[in-house]
Design a protein around this motif. Structure first.
Motif, PDB file in Angstrom:
ATOM      1  N   CYS A 149       0.824  -1.217   0.000  1.00 61.16           N
ATOM      2  CA  CYS A 149       0.000   0.000   0.000  1.00 61.16           C
ATOM      3  C   CYS A 149       0.856   1.264   0.000  1.00 61.16           C
ATOM      4  O   CYS A 149       0.424   2.314  -0.460  1.00 61.16           O
ATOM      5  N   CYS A 150       2.085   1.170   0.519  1.00 62.91           N
ATOM      6  CA  CYS A 150       2.938   2.362   0.647  1.00 62.91           C
ATOM      7  C   CYS A 150       3.716   2.675  -0.626  1.00 62.91           C
ATOM      8  O   CYS A 150       4.221   3.783  -0.787  1.00 62.91           O
ATOM      9  N   ARG A 209      -3.694   5.938   4.974  1.00 53.20           N
ATOM     10  CA  ARG A 209      -3.094   5.191   6.092  1.00 53.20           C
ATOM     11  C   ARG A 209      -1.848   5.900   6.608  1.00 53.20           C
ATOM     12  O   ARG A 209      -1.127   6.544   5.843  1.00 53.20           O
ATOM     13  N   CYS A 224       0.940   4.501   7.532  1.00 52.26           N
ATOM     14  CA  CYS A 224       2.167   3.957   6.916  1.00 52.26           C
ATOM     15  C   CYS A 224       2.419   4.626   5.565  1.00 52.26           C
ATOM     16  O   CYS A 224       3.569   4.891   5.195  1.00 52.26           O
ATOM     17  N   CYS A 225       1.347   4.949   4.842  1.00 59.24           N
ATOM     18  CA  CYS A 225       1.499   5.563   3.519  1.00 59.24           C
ATOM     19  C   CYS A 225       1.957   7.022   3.650  1.00 59.24           C
ATOM     20  O   CYS A 225       2.708   7.520   2.811  1.00 59.24           O
TER      21      CYS A 225
HETATM   22 ZN   LIG Z   1       0.868   2.052   3.520  1.00 62.69          ZN
END
Ligand SMILES: [Zn+2]
Length: 315
Positions: free
Chosen positions: A19-20, A123, A125-126
């Protein structure tokens, strides 16, 4: 290798979650990509000063979009320094720019976006991955031994504003400044830089930074103590010179033999050990005498000298 390059090398080893990857690529491209039209074909070009950063963009472009990019090195202008270019051609090139929020479709054409693409960064983390990409594309960090300074060169004012706000919302006290007609986003405080390094995932750099910070603090503290002790030694020397001058004046006035045995012994000891602090001087007596007794006797000698000088009309 510069500290900045070491941080970039470390960041390029961070294994981002699927996702990142898009988030990191978006920031990388925003910092260094352009769309070119050559022989009727659109080409996405990403430029980087370092090979690791170019490779990172290459890997992400291939991984996220299944493109077949090409990476090549070239000489940069007259400086002869190497630069790196990642190029991807075909319909995919435009799609990448759109998907990373770098361009927006407007009235049939494409318009450049000057904002951090928040829709890709839901998110946490992103969001961190985006910061990582932004630093890789246009970040610089000074050697902490010399200064605490981290900056981004976002390219244009609109993007600088957006990136600065994005950092502030992550709790990093970023500021904007224009230097040589370029809008910069910078972070000055060492604690703030440490926070940003931790958000980006540069843990080795963070540890180095912390250890330099501790060493600097200790060094400053030691310097303060040394300066303070030197000042004290200065004071001891001044007092000793005053005492010796007093004793010499007593001798000049032929009053030495009239001193009590205790004061005479004190005077002899001071002349013999001119730069010894009072406590150590007292320890040389047998039996030893305390610091306050030494102090008292030396003051007495100074008093006698003053009286004698007044009596004989001397200064
Ligand atoms: Zn992420």
């Amino acid at each position: 290798m510069s500290f900045s390059s070491m941080v970039k090398e470390e960041l390029c080893k961070v294994a981002g979650k699927p996702c990142c990857q898009l988030a990191e690529l978006a920031a990388l491209l925003h910092g260094g990509a352009s769309l070119q039209l050559a022989r009727g074909e659109k080409r996405l070009i990403f430029r980087a000063e370092s090979a690791v950063v170019a490779r990172r963009a290459f890997t992400l472009l291939k991984g996220v979009f299944s493109l077949k990019p090409q990476l090549y090195a070239f000489q940069r202008g007259a400086s002869g320094r190497k630069g790196y270019r990642v190029a991807a051609a075909g319909a995919g090139a435009e799609l990448v720019l759109e998907a990373t929020g770098l361009v927006k479709r407007k009235e049939g054409g494409l318009a450049l976006s000057r904002r951090v693409p928040l829709s890709l960064l839901r998110r946490d983390c992103c969001k961190r991955a985006y910061l990582r990409g932004a630093f890789l594309a246009g970040g610089y960090l000074s050697d902490p031994e010399k200064a605490y300074h981290l900056e981004f060169t976002p390219g244009d004012e609109g993007y600088a504003r957006s990136l600065c706000l994005f950092l502030i919302r992550r709790g990093v006290a970023a500021k904007e400044i224009t230097r040589k007609e370029t809008r910069l986003v910078y972070v000055k405080d060492s604690e703030q830089i440490v926070l940003l390094l931790s958000l980006m995932g540069a843990h080795a750099a963070l540890l180095t930074m912390e250890s330099v910070r501790v060493t600097k603090e200790v060094r400053n503290r030691v310097n303060r103590i040394v300066n303070c002790e030197q000042a004290n030694i200065g004071k001891i020397m001044d007092a000793a010179q005053r005492q010796i001058a007093a004793i010499e004046s007593i001798e000049r006035n032929a009053a030495f033999q009239r001193l009590s045995p205790a004061l005479r012994r004190m005077a002899e000891m001071r002349i013999e050990y001119p730069d010894l602090p009072l406590k150590e001087l007292g320890e040389l007596f047998s039996p030893p005498i305390g610091k306050s007794a030494v102090n008292h006797r030396l003051r007495k000698l100074e008093e006698i000298a003053r009286d004698l000088n007044e009596e004989h009309g001397q200064e």
